[in-house]
Design a protein around this motif. Structure first.
Motif, PDB file in Angstrom:
ATOM      1  N   LYS A 296      38.700  56.484  34.504  1.00 63.28           N
ATOM      2  CA  LYS A 296      39.837  55.931  35.148  1.00 63.28           C
ATOM      3  C   LYS A 296      39.323  55.383  36.339  1.00 63.28           C
ATOM      4  N   LEU A 297      39.980  54.115  36.698  1.00 64.39           N
ATOM      5  CA  LEU A 297      39.562  53.536  37.719  1.00 64.39           C
ATOM      6  C   LEU A 297      40.807  53.036  38.445  1.00 64.39           C
ATOM      7  N   THR A 298      40.767  52.700  39.552  1.00 64.81           N
ATOM      8  CA  THR A 298      42.070  52.442  40.501  1.00 64.81           C
ATOM      9  C   THR A 298      41.461  51.267  41.547  1.00 64.81           C
ATOM     10  N   ILE A 299      42.116  50.262  41.502  1.00 62.48           N
ATOM     11  CA  ILE A 299      41.981  48.949  42.394  1.00 62.48           C
ATOM     12  C   ILE A 299      42.641  49.133  43.893  1.00 62.48           C
ATOM     13  N   GLU A 300      42.108  49.168  44.703  1.00 61.95           N
ATOM     14  CA  GLU A 300      42.846  49.067  46.314  1.00 61.95           C
ATOM     15  C   GLU A 300      42.294  48.099  47.023  1.00 61.95           C
ATOM     16  N   LEU A 301      43.445  47.507  47.731  1.00 60.16           N
ATOM     17  CA  LEU A 301      43.097  46.361  48.696  1.00 60.16           C
ATOM     18  C   LEU A 301      43.801  47.010  50.029  1.00 60.16           C
ATOM     19  N   LYS A 302      42.759  46.618  51.104  1.00 60.89           N
ATOM     20  CA  LYS A 302      42.822  46.716  52.527  1.00 60.89           C
ATOM     21  C   LYS A 302      42.943  45.585  53.242  1.00 60.89           C
ATOM     22  N   ASP A 303      43.757  45.692  54.559  1.00 63.78           N
ATOM     23  CA  ASP A 303      43.665  44.475  55.301  1.00 63.78           C
ATOM     24  C   ASP A 303      42.404  44.660  56.517  1.00 63.78           C
ATOM     25  N   CYS A 304      42.587  43.403  57.307  1.00 66.82           N
ATOM     26  CA  CYS A 304      41.450  43.222  58.232  1.00 66.82           C
ATOM     27  C   CYS A 304      41.499  44.683  59.160  1.00 66.82           C
ATOM     28  N   ASN A 305      42.243  45.409  59.133  1.00 67.49           N
ATOM     29  CA  ASN A 305      42.311  46.790  60.150  1.00 67.49           C
ATOM     30  C   ASN A 305      42.125  47.907  59.271  1.00 67.49           C
ATOM     31  N   ASP A 306      42.032  47.773  57.893  1.00 66.75           N
ATOM     32  CA  ASP A 306      41.383  48.904  56.924  1.00 66.75           C
ATOM     33  C   ASP A 306      42.657  49.628  56.646  1.00 66.75           C
ATOM     34  N   ALA A 307      43.719  48.956  56.644  1.00 69.11           N
ATOM     35  CA  ALA A 307      45.047  49.651  56.271  1.00 69.11           C
ATOM     36  C   ALA A 307      45.175  49.256  54.864  1.00 69.11           C
ATOM     37  N   VAL A 308      45.529  50.207  54.025  1.00 66.97           N
ATOM     38  CA  VAL A 308      45.731  50.098  52.434  1.00 66.97           C
ATOM     39  C   VAL A 308      47.147  49.432  52.462  1.00 66.97           C
ATOM     40  N   VAL A 309      47.090  48.373  51.652  1.00 65.44           N
ATOM     41  CA  VAL A 309      48.215  47.338  51.488  1.00 65.44           C
ATOM     42  C   VAL A 309      48.816  47.315  50.115  1.00 65.44           C
ATOM     43  N   TYR A 310      47.856  47.770  49.272  1.00 63.80           N
ATOM     44  CA  TYR A 310      48.130  47.931  47.908  1.00 63.80           C
ATOM     45  C   TYR A 310      47.316  48.491  46.885  1.00 63.80           C
TER      46      TYR A 310
ATOM     47  N   SER B 279      40.405  54.078  29.922  1.00 61.96           N
ATOM     48  CA  SER B 279      39.432  53.753  28.728  1.00 61.96           C
ATOM     49  C   SER B 279      39.046  55.276  28.076  1.00 61.96           C
ATOM     50  N   ARG B 280      38.801  55.143  26.821  1.00 61.62           N
ATOM     51  CA  ARG B 280      38.454  56.420  26.269  1.00 61.62           C
ATOM     52  C   ARG B 280      37.106  56.013  25.615  1.00 61.62           C
ATOM     53  N   GLU B 281      36.524  54.733  25.766  1.00 65.13           N
ATOM     54  CA  GLU B 281      35.146  54.571  25.268  1.00 65.13           C
ATOM     55  C   GLU B 281      34.198  55.323  25.926  1.00 65.13           C
ATOM     56  N   LYS B 282      33.129  55.700  25.037  1.00 69.79           N
ATOM     57  CA  LYS B 282      32.151  56.586  25.513  1.00 69.79           C
ATOM     58  C   LYS B 282      30.862  55.808  25.864  1.00 69.79           C
ATOM     59  N   ASP B 283      30.680  54.670  25.588  1.00 69.59           N
ATOM     60  CA  ASP B 283      29.776  53.787  26.177  1.00 69.59           C
ATOM     61  C   ASP B 283      30.293  53.293  27.629  1.00 69.59           C
TER      62      ASP B 283
ATOM     63  N   ARG C  72      31.428  49.457  28.239  1.00 75.82           N
ATOM     64  CA  ARG C  72      32.601  49.144  27.888  1.00 75.82           C
ATOM     65  C   ARG C  72      33.853  50.078  28.454  1.00 75.82           C
ATOM     66  N   ALA C  73      33.469  51.345  28.818  1.00 72.43           N
ATOM     67  CA  ALA C  73      34.597  52.085  29.523  1.00 72.43           C
ATOM     68  C   ALA C  73      34.816  51.514  30.756  1.00 72.43           C
ATOM     69  N   TYR C  74      34.059  51.059  31.558  1.00 68.82           N
ATOM     70  CA  TYR C  74      34.107  50.654  33.060  1.00 68.82           C
ATOM     71  C   TYR C  74      35.065  49.393  33.023  1.00 68.82           C
ATOM     72  N   THR C  75      34.507  48.409  31.966  1.00 68.09           N
ATOM     73  CA  THR C  75      35.089  47.239  31.942  1.00 68.09           C
ATOM     74  C   THR C  75      36.595  47.329  31.329  1.00 68.09           C
ATOM     75  N   GLU C  76      36.819  48.417  30.341  1.00 68.27           N
ATOM     76  CA  GLU C  76      38.218  48.351  29.995  1.00 68.27           C
ATOM     77  C   GLU C  76      38.980  49.050  30.841  1.00 68.27           C
ATOM     78  N   ALA C  77      38.537  49.851  31.778  1.00 66.42           N
ATOM     79  CA  ALA C  77      39.349  50.631  32.589  1.00 66.42           C
ATOM     80  C   ALA C  77      39.782  49.618  33.626  1.00 66.42           C
ATOM     81  N   LEU C  78      38.787  48.770  34.036  1.00 70.32           N
ATOM     82  CA  LEU C  78      38.911  47.750  34.981  1.00 70.32           C
ATOM     83  C   LEU C  78      40.012  47.005  34.871  1.00 70.32           C
ATOM     84  N   ARG C  79      39.834  46.287  33.477  1.00 71.10           N
ATOM     85  CA  ARG C  79      40.933  45.312  33.225  1.00 71.10           C
ATOM     86  C   ARG C  79      42.246  45.900  32.892  1.00 71.10           C
ATOM     87  N   ASP C  80      42.406  47.176  32.356  1.00 73.12           N
ATOM     88  CA  ASP C  80      43.765  48.030  32.370  1.00 73.12           C
ATOM     89  C   ASP C  80      44.262  48.050  33.919  1.00 73.12           C
TER      90      ASP C  80
END
Length: 284
Positions: free
Chosen positions: A95-109, A116-120, A123-131
């Motif tokens: 499981k992966l989450t993308i986080e975006l912060k501004d120049c004051n380190d405040a989370v904006v998104y 991903s259920r891949e075992k490799d 493939r697991a990291y790339t699939e979770a990131l794309r999701d």
């Protein structure tokens, strides 16, 4: 009743998406780190490169952390968002989450949790990131300058410099007042005149020292591709240009460089008589 509730829920989700899009549209760049904390190596599984690629794919101008930044970003770091990927715990899923912060380190998104259920691992990291990036794709990002959201820090830096100069001037004024009081004491108590005169001399010496310190301090003001170093007058003493090496600058118009040696800044000249060095007191 159920239909009304579902309609309200959909409206809230759409409104939230539009609000996030408006916020992100105010930022021109996204900075991608070279390494994620949950991995051991830089760009392991090419996950950081994939992050940059996906941001570019969905309309952002993505930059790798530490690379040469555009001039407008050098002058105003608030034009960029800093991205990060975080791994959520999971026994059978990656499981992966993308986080975006501004120049004051405040989370904006923050995106949804990509899975991903891949075992490799690759493939697991790339699939979770794309999701996770399907949320970024849905924003339909397009840069729209917003001065209120990306105000420059130049004014703040200038204010800090002016405050330091004012503090030094206040110290000098306090010394002058002390000197005047000491002179008055000399007239009232002649018996200790010699001592008072000596104290007044010490006051003058202290004032001279403060003036010397104030005049010796150079304040770095950011300009295109570097800084200008000004004294308390204020007068531009040097203009310096950034190099590929951190803490190393070329001095404009002179055969000299400025670099940091330990905790001290040094200017080094090349003259017909050889190399000469001088310590500088620079405040960035």
């Amino acid at each position: 009743m159920k239909t009304k509730f579902l309609s309200l829920l959909v409206m809230c989700l759409v409104a939230g998406s539009l609000f996030a899009q408006t916020n992100l549209n105010a930022y021109k760049y996204v900075i991608v780190p070279n390494k994620y904390d949950f991995l051991k190596e830089k760009d392991q599984y090419q996950l950081n490169s994939l992050t940059q690629f996906l941001f570019e794919k969905y309309g952002f101008t993505a930059l790798k952390e530490g690379e040469a930044y555009p001039d407008d970003l050098v002058k105003n770091r608030c034009l960029a968002l800093k991205s990060d990927a975080m791994k959520d715990p999971g026994l059978f899923k990656t499981k992966l989450t993308i986080e975006l912060k501004d120049c004051n380190d405040a989370v904006v998104y923050t995106t949804k949790v990509g899975e991903s259920r891949e075992k490799d691992f690759y493939r697991a990291y790339t699939e979770a990131l794309r999701d996770a990036f399907t949320d970024i794709e849905a924003l339909n990002y397009k840069y729209e300058p917003n001065l209120a959201a990306t105000a420059t820090t130049t004014v703040v830096a200038a204010t800090n410099t002016n405050q330091e100069i004012q503090e030094l001037k206040n110290e000098i004024q306090a010394l002058k007042e002390k000197e005047a009081q000491q002179a008055a004491n000399v007239a009232v108590v002649p018996v200790v005149a010699a001592e008072k005169v000596e104290t007044a001399k010490e006051g003058k010496t202290m004032e001279a020292e403060v003036k010397e310190v104030m005049n010796s301090v150079l304040y770095a003001q950011e300009i295109e591709n570097g800084y200008q170093l000004v004294d308390a007058t204020p007068k531009v003493v040097y203009k310096i240009t950034k190099t590929a090496q951190p803490n190393l600058y070329m001095v404009n118009g002179e055969n000299a460089i400025i670099y940091k040696k330990g905790d001290t800044w040094v200017i080094e000249y090349n003259t017909s008589e050889g190399t000469k060095q001088k310590e500088l007191n620079i405040k960035f």
